[in-house]
Structures are given as structure tokens and as C-alpha cells.
Write a protein that holds these residues in place. Structure first.
Motif, mmCIF file in Angstrom:
data_model
loop_
_atom_site.group_PDB
_atom_site.id
_atom_site.type_symbol
_atom_site.label_atom_id
_atom_site.label_comp_id
_atom_site.label_asym_id
_atom_site.label_seq_id
_atom_site.Cartn_x
_atom_site.Cartn_y
_atom_site.Cartn_z
ATOM 1 N N ALA A 205 63.475 6.531 51.538
ATOM 2 C CA ALA A 205 63.402 5.210 50.904
ATOM 3 C C ALA A 205 63.165 5.302 49.395
ATOM 4 C CB ALA A 205 62.280 4.393 51.551
ATOM 5 N N GLY A 206 62.891 6.520 48.895
ATOM 6 C CA GLY A 206 62.638 6.692 47.473
ATOM 7 C C GLY A 206 61.240 6.320 47.040
ATOM 8 N N TYR A 207 60.288 6.287 47.989
ATOM 9 C CA TYR A 207 58.917 5.934 47.656
ATOM 10 C C TYR A 207 58.186 7.138 47.067
ATOM 11 C CZ TYR A 207 59.785 2.053 50.952
ATOM 12 O OH TYR A 207 60.300 0.972 51.622
ATOM 13 N N PHE A 208 57.415 6.903 46.014
ATOM 14 C CA PHE A 208 56.555 7.951 45.472
ATOM 15 C C PHE A 208 55.357 8.163 46.397
ATOM 16 C CE2 PHE A 208 58.739 6.364 41.709
ATOM 17 C CZ PHE A 208 59.084 7.535 41.057
ATOM 18 N N MET A 209 54.898 9.407 46.467
ATOM 19 C CA MET A 209 53.715 9.752 47.259
ATOM 20 C C MET A 209 52.685 10.391 46.335
ATOM 21 S SD MET A 209 55.858 11.210 50.527
ATOM 22 C CE MET A 209 57.437 11.263 49.647
ATOM 23 N N SER A 210 51.534 9.734 46.219
ATOM 24 C CA SER A 210 50.494 10.201 45.309
ATOM 25 C C SER A 210 49.383 10.865 46.112
ATOM 26 C CB SER A 210 49.934 9.010 44.519
ATOM 27 O OG SER A 210 48.975 9.447 43.589
ATOM 28 N N PHE A 211 49.096 12.122 45.779
ATOM 29 C CA PHE A 211 48.119 12.898 46.534
ATOM 30 C C PHE A 211 46.798 12.948 45.786
ATOM 31 C CE2 PHE A 211 52.155 14.060 48.251
ATOM 32 C CZ PHE A 211 51.905 14.247 49.609
ATOM 33 N N ALA A 212 45.722 12.748 46.538
ATOM 34 C CA ALA A 212 44.371 12.721 45.977
ATOM 35 C C ALA A 212 43.610 13.984 46.378
ATOM 36 C CB ALA A 212 43.639 11.467 46.453
ATOM 37 N N GLY A 213 42.330 14.014 46.025
ATOM 38 C CA GLY A 213 41.515 15.199 46.274
ATOM 39 C C GLY A 213 41.404 15.586 47.731
ATOM 40 N N ASN A 214 41.647 14.626 48.632
ATOM 41 C CA ASN A 214 41.517 14.971 50.051
ATOM 42 C C ASN A 214 42.592 15.929 50.527
ATOM 43 O OD1 ASN A 214 43.369 12.874 49.750
ATOM 44 N ND2 ASN A 214 42.831 11.882 51.684
ATOM 45 N N VAL A 215 43.643 16.159 49.728
ATOM 46 C CA VAL A 215 44.636 17.165 50.106
ATOM 47 C C VAL A 215 44.016 18.565 50.097
ATOM 48 C CG1 VAL A 215 45.591 17.712 47.815
ATOM 49 C CG2 VAL A 215 47.095 17.743 49.823
ATOM 50 N N THR A 216 42.856 18.710 49.441
ATOM 51 C CA THR A 216 42.159 20.002 49.385
ATOM 52 C C THR A 216 41.176 20.192 50.533
ATOM 53 O OG1 THR A 216 40.253 19.225 48.079
ATOM 54 C CG2 THR A 216 42.234 19.867 46.856
ATOM 55 N N ASN A 254 33.552 11.808 41.640
ATOM 56 C CA ASN A 254 34.885 12.155 41.161
ATOM 57 C C ASN A 254 35.163 11.421 39.850
ATOM 58 O OD1 ASN A 254 37.364 13.396 41.198
ATOM 59 N ND2 ASN A 254 38.218 12.161 42.859
ATOM 60 N N ALA A 255 36.086 11.960 39.063
ATOM 61 C CA ALA A 255 36.488 11.370 37.786
ATOM 62 C C ALA A 255 37.826 11.973 37.393
ATOM 63 C CB ALA A 255 35.430 11.637 36.709
ATOM 64 N N PRO A 256 38.552 11.323 36.478
ATOM 65 C CA PRO A 256 39.881 11.829 36.118
ATOM 66 C C PRO A 256 39.907 13.276 35.643
ATOM 67 C CG PRO A 256 39.656 9.575 35.370
ATOM 68 C CD PRO A 256 38.307 9.978 35.903
ATOM 69 N N TYR A 257 38.817 13.783 35.057
ATOM 70 C CA TYR A 257 38.839 15.160 34.556
ATOM 71 C C TYR A 257 38.972 16.193 35.663
ATOM 72 C CZ TYR A 257 33.892 16.081 35.820
ATOM 73 O OH TYR A 257 32.710 16.295 36.483
ATOM 74 N N LEU A 258 38.834 15.772 36.929
ATOM 75 C CA LEU A 258 38.965 16.726 38.039
ATOM 76 C C LEU A 258 40.393 16.822 38.584
ATOM 77 C CD1 LEU A 258 35.596 16.025 39.867
ATOM 78 C CD2 LEU A 258 36.243 18.107 38.644
ATOM 79 N N VAL A 259 41.323 16.076 38.006
ATOM 80 C CA VAL A 259 42.726 16.174 38.425
ATOM 81 C C VAL A 259 43.239 17.618 38.441
ATOM 82 C CG1 VAL A 259 45.078 15.710 37.576
ATOM 83 C CG2 VAL A 259 43.499 13.823 37.978
ATOM 84 N N PRO A 260 42.907 18.474 37.447
ATOM 85 C CA PRO A 260 43.442 19.840 37.489
ATOM 86 C C PRO A 260 43.111 20.601 38.775
ATOM 87 C CG PRO A 260 42.582 19.387 35.308
ATOM 88 C CD PRO A 260 42.174 18.218 36.172
ATOM 89 N N VAL A 261 41.959 20.319 39.383
ATOM 90 C CA VAL A 261 41.597 20.998 40.634
ATOM 91 C C VAL A 261 42.634 20.665 41.708
ATOM 92 C CG1 VAL A 261 39.827 21.248 42.415
ATOM 93 C CG2 VAL A 261 39.146 20.886 40.022
ATOM 94 N N THR A 262 42.999 19.395 41.785
ATOM 95 C CA THR A 262 43.978 18.968 42.794
ATOM 96 C C THR A 262 45.373 19.451 42.451
ATOM 97 O OG1 THR A 262 42.596 17.029 43.245
ATOM 98 C CG2 THR A 262 44.871 16.958 44.030
ATOM 99 N N VAL A 263 45.738 19.416 41.173
ATOM 100 C CA VAL A 263 47.066 19.900 40.764
ATOM 101 C C VAL A 263 47.253 21.359 41.172
ATOM 102 C CG1 VAL A 263 48.504 20.488 38.771
ATOM 103 C CG2 VAL A 263 47.359 18.268 38.871
ATOM 104 N N ARG A 264 46.231 22.176 40.952
ATOM 105 C CA ARG A 264 46.344 23.611 41.300
ATOM 106 C C ARG A 264 46.466 23.802 42.804
ATOM 107 N NH1 ARG A 264 42.475 24.037 36.424
ATOM 108 N NH2 ARG A 264 44.002 24.699 34.858
ATOM 109 N N ALA A 265 45.744 23.001 43.571
ATOM 110 C CA ALA A 265 45.863 23.082 45.029
ATOM 111 C C ALA A 265 47.262 22.645 45.478
ATOM 112 C CB ALA A 265 44.802 22.209 45.689
ATOM 113 N N MET A 266 47.799 21.614 44.832
ATOM 114 C CA MET A 266 49.145 21.141 45.170
ATOM 115 C C MET A 266 50.190 22.188 44.827
ATOM 116 S SD MET A 266 48.714 17.188 43.830
ATOM 117 C CE MET A 266 50.437 16.716 44.082
ATOM 118 N N ALA A 267 50.031 22.843 43.691
ATOM 119 C CA ALA A 267 50.973 23.895 43.304
ATOM 120 C C ALA A 267 50.979 25.025 44.328
ATOM 121 C CB ALA A 267 50.621 24.426 41.919
#
Length: 291
Positions: A205-216, A254-267
Motif C-alpha cells: 500500500a506504500g505505507y511508511f513504517m516507523s520503528f521505535a525503541g521496542n524493536v531492540t 527516553n528522548a530524541p538523543y537516543l535515536v542513534p541506539v535504535t538506528v544501530r540496532a535497525m542497521a
């Protein structure tokens, strides 16, 4: 002090080399000033945030905050749990937001009219978080949630704004209503909570999927399976701060500065390096929110 009650902010992660955006945060629920939060985030490569409103007061605050800060965009909406609260009231405080008198459908119409007005403002780039929540709202609130959700879809389409979806224990009904109403051109499943099969439906459907810290989280393999099959061009990252702090800091603020933790887990889930992950996320978020 147990992890569940530890209010100590987690340490700053190593900065990302490629700047990204936090696609969903609640600065108004976080400690410290907005300026401090944005400065801390920018210091680790999180240079843009989407501030999300959940009721009239929060949506006005989001719009005002986005207008005052160059790298903040706003999303405005009545949260799915706010709609039944407006219609039916909250005499016993079930929503954990205090008691409220019932306002009926007229009160919901009035609130939706204000969301419609706010959605027309330039710093407001999305209508959300809206959707369905079958976890916290009982059967008696479903009609109000669905009416509010359909109205938000219409508002988003009329203003040409993205739609940000809150979907808790309601996957089939959310997808059904999006199909019935016709989803906006840009639709984001905030804090994506489906499995890999649903990710394929969203991708089609072309929907974006946004992943949060719970993916870790250790028990979140279905989320990682979904991330593994989601098209890279449809993947976003978010904090939903102050909630859903990524491991190993779960239970702390949690706060926006912790995004890199999730980005690295997603990578790591995708088997790509963090720069490639960041580049995709940065481009996708700019596209989703049209900035």
C-alpha cells in the motif's frame, strides 16, 4: 533503584555520521526545556524532530513549538483514546488523565474542527497520531474512535498532509478503514507493531513504517522480522519519547538523543552499515513529512 523506576537519563550515544530525524516524539512530556532537548539531540546527529499532539492542548502546543523552532515539525490530532473520552466522558479516570464530563458527538465535532484548523498551518506537516486502540478503550468507545479516525483521514487528505497512525491491538480494523476511506498519499504507521505479514501489506500500500525503541527489546523478534522485510525506502525511526526507551536503557526516560541506539540496532537487523541506514531514514522522513 529498580530499572522500572530509574529516572536517570541514559548517557549520550556516539553521534551518527549521517544526520537523521526523530519521526515521532512528545517533547511536552519530557524533562528539561525544548531547547535543551533539541541541542542534545543535534549533538548526536538527530537534527530534526516531529512533535506529535494527542489532544487539543497538545496539538496547539505542537504547532506553536514547530513555528518557533526551525528543525521541529508538528503533527496534530485527537489520540484514539481521546475521542471516546470527549464523547462519553471519563467519570472514573480510566484514561489516566483525570475525570471529564461527557460531551457527546457535538463536542467531538468541535474538537475535530480545531484539528482541521491547525492542520492548515505550514509548520504542521501531519495529522496524527490518530487510528484505533483496542487495548485501552473498551467496546463502548470503538464507534467514537472510528468516527474520529475517519475524520482525521479526510482532514489529512484535504490539507495534503501526512497521516500518522496509532495502531494498538487493532491491525485489521486500521487497515480496513484506511482501505474504505482511501489513505492519504503519505501514511505513517507510528511505532510499527505488526508482524512481517502485515509489513508486506503495508509495503504493497506504500505505507511508511516507523520503528521505535521496542524493536531492540529481547521479546520483539516479530518486530525485527517485520523490519527485515519492509522496503528500505518505507522505513523511519522514532523515539515516541518519553516512552519505549531502547535497550539497554529500557525503563529509563527516553528522548530524541537516543535515536542513534535504535538506528544501530535497525542497521544490524537489515545487515547494512549505520550510514546507509541513516541515509535511508533521513530521505524517507523528509519525503513522508514533506520538508
Amino acid at each position: 533503584m529498580s530499572a522500572k523506576t530509574d529516572e536517570t537519563p541514559p548517557p549520550l550515544p556516539a553521534p551518527l555520521r549521517v544526520p537523521v530525524a526523530d519521526s515521532h516524539t512528545h517533547l511536552d512530556m519530557q524533562s528539561g526545556t525544548v531547547e535543551e532537548g533539541l541541542r542534545k539531540a543535534a549533538s548526536v546527529g538527530v537534527t530534526t524532530v516531529v512533535q506529535v499532539g494527542c489532544d487539543i492542548k497538545g496539538s496547539r502546543w505542537a504547532a506553536d513549538t514547530a513555528a518557533a523552532h526551525e528543525n521541529v515539525w508538528a503533527a496534530v490530532a485527537l489520540h484514539p483514546n481521546e475521542a471516546p473520552r470527549i464523547v462519553h466522558g471519563d467519570p472514573d479516570g480510566w484514561s489516566r488523565q483525570g475525570t471529564r464530563e461527557a460531551g457527546g458527538d457535538a463536542a467531538l465535532d468541535e474538537a475535530l474542527a480545531e484539528i482541521d484548523r491547525l492542520a492548515g498551518l505550514d509548520p504542521v506537516r501531519a495529522v496524527g497520531e490518530t487510528g484505533l486502540d483496542h487495548f485501552r478503550t473498551g467496546p463502548e468507545g470503538i464507534a467514537a474512535q472510528e468516527r474520529s479516525f475517519r475524520a482525521h483521514i479526510e482532514i489529512a487528505k484535504r490539507h495534503g498532509k501526512a497521516l500518522v497512525i496509532h495502531d494498538r491491538d487493532a491491525h485489521a480494523d486500521v487497515l480496513r478503514i484506511l482501505a474504505e476511506e482511501g489513505a492519504p498519499e503519505r501514511t505513517v504507521f507510528h511505532c510499527y507493531s505488526g508482524d512481517a505479514d502485515m509489513a508486506r501489506i503495508c509495503a504493497d500500500a506504500g505505507y511508511f513504517m516507523s520503528f521505535a525503541g521496542n524493536v531492540t527489546f529481547k521479546n520483539a523478534q516479530p518486530l525485527r522480522d517485520a523490519l527485515a522485510v519492509a522496503p528500505l525506502e518505507l522505513v523511519l525511526v522514532e523515539t515516541d519519547a518519553p516512552f519505549l526507551t531502547p535497550a539497554p536503557y529500557r525503563g529509563r526516560p527516553n528522548a530524541p538523543y537516543l535515536v542513534p541506539v535504535t538506528v544501530r540496532a535497525m542497521a544490524a537487523v537489515r545487515g547494512i552499515d549505520e550510514d546507509a541506514m541513516s541515509e535511508a531514514i533521513a530521505a524517507n522522513t523528509a519525503h513522508a513529512f514533506d520538508y
